[in-house]
Design an enzyme around this catalytic site. Structure first.
Site: not given
Lengths: 369, 369, 369
Positions: A233-235
Site C-alpha cells: 500500500a501507499h507510503n
C-alpha cells in the site's frame, strides 16, 4: 528545478523564519526528506518527527523554537505541502495517451518496445530494457537499464525503476493509494501526489499491486524479491533484500528493514516497522512493530516460541476443561467431607460457582442462536 | 421489451394462475425483483422468500395458496426461470470481437476510447468517459458519464457502470461465477446468466475481480470504495459508501448494509448479511450475520470486546496450564493428608486422573507423529 | 528427439553405469518421470525417492548399489540435470516477440485469434479455440481444442493446455517460480526450467497465477475448477476434479488428490500432500499432510471435529479463567482451615503460587508496553 525558500513562502502564502535565499530541491515526508528538500509537519506530535528528519526546511502551523531550520508558518501545512509537491512534480491530468511511443519519450538505442505497448510523454527507458506487448507506461516514468516489463504491466505516472528490475505479467505499479476522508456522508479521496520508486535488482511477480505514496515515494529497496499477487500500500518503505511471498498484504506506511522475510498470505497492519532479518510465518497477522532477528507466527503475531507454546496448549484445551471440571468436583467433595466433620462458612460456594457457570452457558447459547 | 404473463407461461410450458394479460418487464431473484418483474422460488423454504419479495409474479413448482400474486407452475422452476431470463437478456455466445469499436456501439461525443481498446456490439459509453489502452468491453455493457477505465480493464457482457466510476488497471468485471454441480463425477457449470451493476461514484482498485450474478445482478452500491485485489463473488449485494480494503474476499450471495468497513484480508462466508456501519478488523473470517454499528475481530469473527478478551487470555494459556497443574498437586496433597487422618473412598481419584492425562498425552503424540 | 544414455553421460561429463545404448526421451523429477525419462537424485535421502520413481535412469552423486537402473555419476547432479533438461526443452532467451501471429505457429483452421493478440514462435493452437484481445502466448506453448483464452491472459513459454480449458481475463500461466538462493548477501534466482501443464476441462478464473515448475511441470489435473485470484506455486501437482475457491494460495511442490475442495483464502504450506476428497474450510492454514475423506478447519488446520471443539472452548476461556481463580481461592481457604486444625508444611505454597503469577503478569505488561 530548484526554488528559493522565500519563493516557496510566497507560493503558499506563509511566513518564513530563516534564510530565504536557500535553494530547495524537492519535497518529501519528514522521514524521507534529504538535506536539500522541504518537508511538512502534521499530526499529534509534529516536532518529534522533525528531530529525526534531514529536511532543510519545514512547513508547519506554529513556530517550533527548538529547531534551528528555516520554517514556513502556514494555516494548513498539508495543503501548503501539496502545493509545493505539485510545483516539483506537477499532477498529470488523467487523459488518453496516444498510440505507441510518445515523441517526447527518451528510449535508449538498445532498448526494445513492442508496437502494442504504450509509452507516454516524458518517459525515459534505459539500455537493453524490454517492454513487452500491451505494457502501458504513463507520463513521467523513468526506467533503468536491463529491465524486463512482461505483458500487460501498467506503470502509473512518475513510477521509477532502477536497473535490472523485472516486472511479471499483469503487475500494476503506482495506482492511487486507498485513502479517503468522509465529508457529508461521502468518501472523498485524499491527496495521492506521490509515486513508486523500485530500486535495482528487484523482481516483482505476476499480478502484484504497489500503490504510489501520498506525497513522497512508496519505495522497494535494492535486491528485494516479491512473489505473485502481493499488495503493497501507499507510503510503504520496504528494505533491501527482502523476500515477500505470494498474497502478502502490507497496509499503508509500513517499514521493513533489510533481509526481512514475509511468508505467504501474511498481513501487516498499517504504520508498523519490522527490524532487519525479521521473519514472519505464513498467514500471520502482524499488529505491532517487530524487533529484528526473530521469527513471528500467528494472528495476532507473536514471537515463535510463545506462539508455538500457545498453539500446543490450544490443542489441549478440551483436556484442560475436563481437568478443571474434575478438580471442581473433587473440591466439592472435599468441602462436603470437611463440612461433615466441622461446619464451615465456605460450604455454600460451590453452589454459587455452579450457578454462575449455568448463566454463562445460557449466554453462549443465546449468542449462538 | 415487456411480455404478457400468459406468453411467459407458454414459453416455459407452465400452468398460469392469475391474470395473463399483465405485462412483465424483466426477471430477478426474489430479493431484487421490482413490482414489474417475475421471480422464481426454489430452496427448502420457498414461500418465506416470496413474502418479502416485491415481484409481480412467480415461477414455482407448487401452487402457494397463501400468496395472491400470479403464479406459473412448472416442473423445474430454475430451468424455466433461466428461459425467461434469456428472453430478456439473451445469452451472448462466446465469440471473437472485432478490432476497435463496433459499429453498433453508442459512444458519447466527448468520450475518448484508445485505439488499442476493444468495444463490442451494443455497448453505450457516456460523456467524458475515458477508455484507456487495452481495455476490453464486451457486448451489451453500459457505461455512464465521467468514468475512467484504466489500462487492461475487462468488462464481460452486460456489465453496467453508473457515473464517475473509476476502475484501475487490470480489474475484471463480470466473469462467470464459481458455481458448479457434480454429475457423473464431473463438475458442470451452473447457470451464470446475470451481470454486474456498479452504481455511481464507486472507485475500484487494481486487480479486482467482481463476478456476475447467477440470474440477476451482483451489485456495488453508490459511493463504495474498493481497494486492490479484492474479490467479490456472484450475487453479492454490496451497500452504499462501504470501504473494502485490499485482498478482502466476499463469497457468493453476501449482503452488506451502508457504511460497512472491511479491513485488509477479511473473508466473508457465503450468504451472510452485515448490517449498516459494521466494521470488520483485518484478517477476520466472518461466518455469521453481523449486526450493524459494531466491530468484529478474529476468525471465526466475534464482537470486538469478546474477541479482545479471548486474545488476551490466549496469551496467558501457558500460565493457566501451570496453575491447573499446581492446583491438582495441592489437591492431591490435601486428599492424602485427609486420608491419613481418616480413610475415605475418594483417595483413589488422583491416580485415575493421572492415568487419564497420560492416555490423553499419548493420543496427542500419536496425532503429531 | 531421443538421445542415448552414453551421449547424456558425455554431455554432463559423468560416468555411466549401465547400458549406454538405451534411448532417453526426456527429463522429469523422480515422482513425475515416466519409464522413458531420466531423473536426478538430490536431498537428504535420495535413494528413497528413487525407489518409487518410474524413471529409466538417474543422475546422482554416488553409485546406488540397491538400484538396478542405469546411473550416471556426476559431481553436481542438479547442474547436470539442468543441462539435460535444457537439451530437451531449450531455454528461450527473454526477447521481444513480433506483432500478431508468428509464421512458425500452427493455428488450426477453425481457431480464431484476435488481431491484438500475440502468438510467438512454435506455438500450436487446436480447433475452435478462441484467443481474445491482448492475449500473449509465448514461444513453445501448446493449446488444445475448444479452449477460450479471455482478454489479457498471458502464457509464458512452453505452457501446455488440454482441450476445453477456459482461462478468464488477466490470468498468468507459467511465470518464473519464487525460488532464490542467497550468495554474498544477494538473492539469486534458482533454475526455473520447467513449465505448466493444464489438463482438459479445467476452468481457471480471472487474475489467477500458476507458476512453472523448476525442472518439470506444475500440473493441474483434468476437470479441476479454479476460482479468481488463486495462486499455485512452482512444482505443485493438483489432482483431478478439485474445486479451488477464490484467493487460495498453494505454496511450492504441494500435491492434492482427486475431488479435493479448498474453500476461500485457504493456504497450503509447501511440500504437503492432501489425500483424495480432502475438504479444507475457508481461511484454514494447512501445515501438514492431510488424509483424504476428511474436513479440516483452522490455522494451523486440524480435523473438523477437534477444531470445532477447540473453537467452542476458546469462547469459554474467560469463564475458565474465572473458574480457575475461584478454585484457587477455595483451595487457599481450605488449606488455611486445615492448617488451623493441624499445622502442615504445604501451607506456604499458595503464597509462592501467588508470587509466580505476579511475576508472569509483569512480564505480559512489559511485552505489551
Amino acid at each position: 528545478m530548484g526554488i528559493r525558500l522565500d519563493e516557496i513562502a510566497q507560493m503558499v502564502g506563509g511566513t518564513l523564519h530563516g534564510d530565504g535565499a536557500l535553494i530547495c530541491g524537492g519535497t518529501n515526508p519528514p522521514d524521507q526528506a534529504t538535506p536539500t528538500e522541504i518537508t511538512m509537519l502534521v499530526g499529534p506530535n509534529p516536532s518529534a518527527n522533525l528531530a529525526s528528519s534531514k529536511a532543510m526546511a519545514v512547513l508547519c502551523a506554529e513556530r517550533i523554537d527548538s529547531d534551528p531550520r528555516p520554517q514556513i508558518i502556514v494555516a494548513d501545512p498539508r495543503a501548503a505541502f501539496a502545493t509545493v509537491v505539485s510545483h516539483f512534480r506537477p499532477p498529470i491530468p488523467v487523459s488518453l495517451p496516444g498510440v505507441g511511443v510518445d515523441s517526447s519519450a527518451a528510449i535508449a538505442n538498445s532498448a526494445k518496445v513492442h508496437p502494442t505497448a504504450t509509452v507516454c510523454a516524458g518517459v525515459t527507458i534505459g539500455e537493453r530494457t524490454l517492454v513487452m506487448p500491451n505494457v502501458v507506461i504513463m507520463p513521467g516514468c523513468t526506467i533503468g537499464d536491463d529491465c524486463v516489463l512482461y505483458p500487460g504491466v501498467t506503470l502509473y505516472e512518475y513510477s521509477s525503476l532502477g536497473d535490472r528490475v523485472i516486472l511479471h505479467a499483469g503487475t500494476v505499479i503506482g495506482a492511487q493509494g486507498f485513502g479517503y476522508r468522509q465529508k457529508n456522508g461521502r468518501h472523498l479521496p485524499s491527496a495521492q501526489l506521490g509515486y513508486v520508486r523500485i530500486d535495482s535488482d528487484v523482481d516483482v511477480g505476476a499480478g502484484v499491486t504497489i500503490d504510489r505514496g501520498s506525497y513522497g515515494a512508496t519505495r522497494i529497496g535494492e535486491g528485494t524479491k516479491i512473489d505473485n499477487q502481493v499488495m503493497i500500500a501507499h507510503n510503504c518503505q520496504i528494505g533491501r533484500h527482502n523476500l515477500i511471498c505470494s498474497q502478502v498484504g502490507i497496509a499503508g506506511s509500513c517499514r521493513t528493514g533489510d533481509y526481512v522475510i514475509l511468508a505467504g498470505q501474511v498481513g501487516l497492519k498499517d504504520h508498523i516497522t519490522l527490524g532487519d532479518h525479521t521473519i514472519v510465518g505464513a498467514k500471520a497477522g502482524v499488529m505491532d512493530d517487530c524487533q529484528g532477528h526473530q521469527v513471528y507466527l500467528g494472528s495476532p503475531a507473536m514471537p515463535q516460541r510463545d506462539q508455538m507454546q500457545i498453539f500446543a496448549i490450544e490443542r489441549k484445551l478440551p483436556e484442560m476443561r475436563r481437568e478443571l471440571r474434575t478438580l471442581r468436583k473433587r473440591l466439592d467433595a472435599m468441602t462436603e467431607q470437611l463440612a461433615d466433620g466441622e461446619p464451615e462458612p465456605g460450604a455454600s460456594e460451590p453452589g454459587a460457582s455452579e450457578q454462575r457457570e449455568t448463566a454463562s452457558d445460557r449466554g453462549d447459547a443465546e449468542r449462538a442462536a
